[in-house]
Design an enzyme around this catalytic site. Structure first.
Site, PDB file in Angstrom:
ATOM      1  N   SER A   1      36.920  51.828  32.907  1.00 29.11           N
ATOM      2  CA  SER A   1      37.989  52.193  33.848  1.00 29.11           C
ATOM      3  C   SER A   1      39.146  52.822  33.077  1.00 29.11           C
ATOM      4  O   SER A   1      39.348  52.521  31.888  1.00 29.11           O
ATOM      5  CB  SER A   1      38.487  50.935  34.562  1.00 29.11           C
ATOM      6  OG  SER A   1      39.685  51.190  35.256  1.00 29.11           O
TER       7      SER A   1
ATOM      8  N   TYR B   1      41.643  42.085  34.143  1.00 29.33           N
ATOM      9  CA  TYR B   1      40.708  43.160  34.523  1.00 29.33           C
ATOM     10  C   TYR B   1      40.742  44.268  33.465  1.00 29.33           C
ATOM     11  O   TYR B   1      39.702  44.703  32.962  1.00 29.33           O
ATOM     12  CB  TYR B   1      41.075  43.720  35.901  1.00 29.33           C
ATOM     13  CG  TYR B   1      40.215  44.903  36.307  1.00 29.33           C
ATOM     14  CD1 TYR B   1      38.896  44.722  36.717  1.00 29.33           C
ATOM     15  CD2 TYR B   1      40.720  46.210  36.265  1.00 29.33           C
ATOM     16  CE1 TYR B   1      38.100  45.814  37.075  1.00 29.33           C
ATOM     17  CE2 TYR B   1      39.933  47.297  36.626  1.00 29.33           C
ATOM     18  CZ  TYR B   1      38.622  47.098  37.029  1.00 29.33           C
ATOM     19  OH  TYR B   1      37.830  48.170  37.383  1.00 29.33           O
TER      20      TYR B   1
HETATM   21  N1  LIG Z   1      36.852  51.851  42.485  1.00 26.48           N
HETATM   22  C1  LIG Z   1      37.667  52.189  41.489  1.00 26.48           C
HETATM   23  O1  LIG Z   1      38.774  52.715  41.693  1.00 26.48           O
HETATM   24  C2  LIG Z   1      37.218  51.959  40.065  1.00 26.48           C
HETATM   25  C3  LIG Z   1      37.946  52.567  39.043  1.00 26.48           C
HETATM   26  C4  LIG Z   1      37.540  52.382  37.735  1.00 26.48           C
HETATM   27  C5  LIG Z   1      36.438  51.613  37.441  1.00 26.48           C
HETATM   28  N2  LIG Z   1      35.731  51.026  38.469  1.00 26.48           N
HETATM   29  C6  LIG Z   1      34.539  50.239  38.093  1.00 26.48           C
HETATM   30  O2  LIG Z   1      33.425  50.819  38.724  1.00 26.48           O
HETATM   31  C7  LIG Z   1      32.376  49.851  38.809  1.00 26.48           C
HETATM   32  C8  LIG Z   1      31.756  49.944  40.199  1.00 26.48           C
HETATM   33  O3  LIG Z   1      32.690  49.464  41.152  1.00 26.48           O
HETATM   34  P1  LIG Z   1      32.931  50.147  42.569  1.00 26.48           P
HETATM   35  O4  LIG Z   1      34.282  50.750  42.544  1.00 26.48           O
HETATM   36  O5  LIG Z   1      31.777  50.968  42.934  1.00 26.48           O
HETATM   37  O6  LIG Z   1      33.073  48.840  43.495  1.00 26.48           O
HETATM   38  P2  LIG Z   1      32.053  48.051  44.432  1.00 26.48           P
HETATM   39  O7  LIG Z   1      31.643  48.905  45.579  1.00 26.48           O
HETATM   40  O8  LIG Z   1      32.714  46.752  44.714  1.00 26.48           O
HETATM   41  O9  LIG Z   1      30.777  47.834  43.501  1.00 26.48           O
HETATM   42  C9  LIG Z   1      30.635  46.751  42.615  1.00 26.48           C
HETATM   43  C10 LIG Z   1      29.176  46.355  42.625  1.00 26.48           C
HETATM   44  O10 LIG Z   1      28.955  45.310  41.659  1.00 26.48           O
HETATM   45  C11 LIG Z   1      28.056  44.378  42.210  1.00 26.48           C
HETATM   46  N3  LIG Z   1      28.293  43.077  41.563  1.00 26.48           N
HETATM   47  C12 LIG Z   1      29.440  42.368  41.526  1.00 26.48           C
HETATM   48  N4  LIG Z   1      29.232  41.197  40.898  1.00 26.48           N
HETATM   49  C13 LIG Z   1      27.929  41.191  40.519  1.00 26.48           C
HETATM   50  C14 LIG Z   1      27.115  40.250  39.851  1.00 26.48           C
HETATM   51  N5  LIG Z   1      27.591  39.066  39.430  1.00 26.48           N
HETATM   52  N6  LIG Z   1      25.810  40.553  39.630  1.00 26.48           N
HETATM   53  C15 LIG Z   1      25.305  41.739  40.066  1.00 26.48           C
HETATM   54  N7  LIG Z   1      26.027  42.670  40.692  1.00 26.48           N
HETATM   55  C16 LIG Z   1      27.334  42.383  40.925  1.00 26.48           C
HETATM   56  C17 LIG Z   1      28.359  44.359  43.710  1.00 26.48           C
HETATM   57  O11 LIG Z   1      27.223  43.988  44.486  1.00 26.48           O
HETATM   58  P3  LIG Z   1      26.958  42.455  44.967  1.00 26.48           P
HETATM   59  O12 LIG Z   1      28.258  41.950  45.492  1.00 26.48           O
HETATM   60  O13 LIG Z   1      25.892  42.597  46.020  1.00 26.48           O
HETATM   61  O14 LIG Z   1      26.452  41.746  43.745  1.00 26.48           O
HETATM   62  C18 LIG Z   1      28.693  45.818  43.973  1.00 26.48           C
HETATM   63  O15 LIG Z   1      27.541  46.542  44.346  1.00 26.48           O
HETATM   64  C19 LIG Z   1      33.028  48.511  38.507  1.00 26.48           C
HETATM   65  O16 LIG Z   1      32.673  48.118  37.198  1.00 26.48           O
HETATM   66  C20 LIG Z   1      34.513  48.810  38.575  1.00 26.48           C
HETATM   67  O17 LIG Z   1      35.258  47.962  37.753  1.00 26.48           O
HETATM   68  C21 LIG Z   1      36.088  51.193  39.763  1.00 26.48           C
END
Ligand SMILES: NC(=O)c1ccc[n+]([C@@H]2O[C@H](COP(=O)([O-])OP(=O)(O)OC[C@H]3O[C@@H](n4cnc5c(N)ncnc54)[C@H](OP(=O)(O)O)[C@@H]3O)[C@@H](O)[C@H]2O)c1
Length: 256
Positions: A150, A163
């Site tokens: 991130s 985080y």
């Molecule tokens: N959105 C942003 O602005 C942003 C910015 C920078 C970085 N990121 C990073 O991008 C990545 C993807 O996030 P996203 O933004 O796409 O959010 P998201 O839609 O909440 O996706 C996160 C995914 O992780 C899975 N997950 C969470 N805990 C887990 C566990 N214990 N075991 C297996 N799977 C797990 C969730 O599925 P389940 O709940 O079904 O397990 C979900 O599919 C993350 O690492 C986040 O930190 C996001």
């Protein structure tokens, strides 16, 4: 999306966090480009629905319910994927949780969950698929490890200390792993997105910080989409094997 991604056909991918957001979009795009894709997350129904959609579109996907915070669950997932698809050669760590609160709140439950998912969870996946990636590299096939970190790895946001620390650690882990894996022909790519419209903020239990995040989304005319990140991951993993975009910061154009 009009980009040609070249050589993803025939790759065997594992995407964590495939139940939603960036992981889901990445899985769909890799499958649309001809990769076999194992979908990992905890919500089985989401994964089943996604696997059906990918199959309906002519792709190949395997729904594998797994919790990256659980050693046995990750090991079982890896065994199942190897049985169904053989060794993986493209691994995307997109699973993550973001649970901001001031340090004063003393939320050691959230700290543990973020460290165990965002950092140790990625390590469990790396450990489970390391031999597959190294074998692909040794055989002269493309081999990719992509970690979704991130922009938080570099910036300071009050309330987001833990985080951001997990993401800074993941960024550093990616850089360090390049030194071990690069000479063995395994690419390591660290992606550092800014604001992206996903479910990530939905788990915040601090009303003030939740409203602040909503305000950040409203402040920009356009944030990134999960498809933008998928596009980037497909791009970096489909370059010639000698080319490693090792660290990519990707921000909405309007985010300073
Ligand atoms: N959105 C942003 O602005 C942003 C910015 C920078 C970085 N990121 C990073 O991008 C990545 C993807 O996030 P996203 O933004 O796409 O959010 P998201 O839609 O909440 O996706 C996160 C995914 O992780 C899975 N997950 C969470 N805990 C887990 C566990 N214990 N075991 C297996 N799977 C797990 C969730 O599925 P389940 O709940 O079904 O397990 C979900 O599919 C993350 O690492 C986040 O930190 C996001």
């Amino acid at each position: 999306m009009s980009t040609a991604y070249g050589n993803l056909s025939g790759r065997t991918a594992v995407v964590t966090g495939a139940a939603s957001g960036m992981g889901e979009a990445t899985a769909r795009l890799l499958a649309a480009q001809g990769a076999k894709v194992a979908l990992l997350a905890r919500r089985a129904e989401r994964l089943d629905t996604l696997a059906e959609k990918i199959a309906a579109d002519g792709g190949q996907a395997l729904a594998v319910t797994a919790d990256v915070t659980d050693d046995a669950s990750v090991r079982a997932a890896a065994a199942r994927i190897r049985d169904a698809y053989g060794p993986a050669d493209l691994v995307v760590n997109a699973a993550g949780v973001m649970l901001p609160n001031p340090i004063d709140a003393g939320r050691s439950d959230e700290w543990a969950r973020m460290v165990d998912t965002n950092l140790t969870g990625a390590l469990r996946i790396i450990d489970a698929f390391r031999d597959d990636l190294l074998a692909a590299g040794a055989e002269g096939r493309p081999a990719d490890l992509v970690n979704v970190s991130s922009i938080g790895a570099h910036l300071v946001f009050p309330g987001y200390a833990v985080y951001s620390a997990t993401k800074a650690a993941l960024t550093h882990l990616s850089a360090s792993l390049r030194a071990e894996f690069g000479p063995r022909r395994v690419r390591v790519t660290n992606i550092e997105p800014g604001l992206t419209d996903t479910e990530l903020g939905g788990h915040i239990d601090n009303p003030e910080l939740s409203a602040q995040l909503d305000g950040m989304f409203q402040a920009f005319p356009e944030t990134l989409t999960s498809e933008d990140i998928a596009d980037l991951i497909a791009y970096v993993t489909s370059r010639p094997a000698r080319v490693n975009l090792r660290q990519v910061i990707v921000l909405p154009t309007g985010q300073a």
